[in-house]
Design a protein around this motif. Sequence first.
Motif, PDB file in Angstrom:
ATOM      1  N   TYR A 146     -44.379  32.408 -30.240  1.00 42.42           N
ATOM      2  CA  TYR A 146     -44.834  32.090 -31.603  1.00 42.42           C
ATOM      3  C   TYR A 146     -45.397  33.346 -32.276  1.00 42.42           C
ATOM      4  O   TYR A 146     -45.120  33.620 -33.456  1.00 42.42           O
ATOM      5  CB  TYR A 146     -45.931  31.032 -31.573  1.00 42.42           C
ATOM      6  N   THR A 147     -46.211  34.087 -31.544  1.00 46.01           N
ATOM      7  CA  THR A 147     -46.828  35.294 -32.103  1.00 46.01           C
ATOM      8  C   THR A 147     -45.768  36.309 -32.517  1.00 46.01           C
ATOM      9  O   THR A 147     -45.851  36.911 -33.599  1.00 46.01           O
ATOM     10  CB  THR A 147     -47.790  35.920 -31.080  1.00 46.01           C
ATOM     11  N   THR A 148     -44.773  36.494 -31.671  1.00 46.26           N
ATOM     12  CA  THR A 148     -43.679  37.413 -32.012  1.00 46.26           C
ATOM     13  C   THR A 148     -42.955  36.942 -33.270  1.00 46.26           C
ATOM     14  O   THR A 148     -42.663  37.748 -34.177  1.00 46.26           O
ATOM     15  CB  THR A 148     -42.679  37.501 -30.845  1.00 46.26           C
ATOM     16  N   TRP A 192     -54.603  29.060 -31.236  1.00 43.10           N
ATOM     17  CA  TRP A 192     -53.668  30.165 -31.470  1.00 43.10           C
ATOM     18  C   TRP A 192     -53.538  30.437 -32.965  1.00 43.10           C
ATOM     19  O   TRP A 192     -53.598  31.596 -33.411  1.00 43.10           O
ATOM     20  CB  TRP A 192     -52.299  29.817 -30.872  1.00 43.10           C
ATOM     21  N   LEU A 196     -54.600  33.903 -35.408  1.00 45.37           N
ATOM     22  CA  LEU A 196     -53.560  34.737 -36.013  1.00 45.37           C
ATOM     23  C   LEU A 196     -53.489  34.586 -37.531  1.00 45.37           C
ATOM     24  O   LEU A 196     -52.880  35.414 -38.213  1.00 45.37           O
ATOM     25  CB  LEU A 196     -52.204  34.379 -35.391  1.00 45.37           C
TER      26      LEU A 196
END
Length: 244
Positions: A146-148, A192, A196
């Motif tokens: 997800y972060t990528t 998360w 972010l």
Amino acid sequence: MSFVTSHPLPARTALVLSLLLALFVTLAAPSARAAEPAASAAPVRIMPLGDSITGSPGCWRALLWQDLQAAGHTDVDFVGTQGAQGCGFPYDGEHEGHGGILATTMADQNQLPPWLAATRPDVVLMHLGTNDVWSNRSTSAILAAYTTLVGQMRAENPAVTVLVARIIPMAPSSCAACPQRVVDLNAAIPGWAAGLSTAPSPITVVDQWTGFDTATDTGDGVHPNDAGIRKIADRWFPAVSAVL
């Protein structure tokens, strides 16, 4: 406009001509302005991103588009490299729902950047991770993916808004551990997202899990039936409306 004469004009005549010229310019200017087309705001470009729950045929997208239109949100453009499938009525059905896809694979293979470049979304509706859960990818691996993906979205559009789903429950007959894995993933998504999210590019969590029943809202323990797609559309609607 100029006047050419071999003799100097009387002062009164010159004054009259000067006034007529000024009047002509004054009358002509509004007409020229009226002829210019009014600038219109560009529609908000919305990308539904996910797996078969989003794209095969993903008729919650059709219901969501219909609901947005009925609420007066006509300035939206659903975008994606995938076209609409039949959902019983015409709708703006472009999307980025890819059957069988994993968030971890999408991130590891850099599949998202070309889709972003082709469609330039302002808002991304992300319901992703079902196949990762089914494939026993860990919660930490899914969140890293997800972060990528969010980083890639922001590289294309630094002001992108991301609406990320706590995914619907799943109970396939071939995966006894899947229901708890979904619970574990969904429990981790809000933290998360909070870590972010930024002011220019906010991440909002949309709870698709609560109140969704695999026994009555899916046909196979995974994919939503008519009741399920109605619930999914209803959960996206207020979040999307708030963005618009």
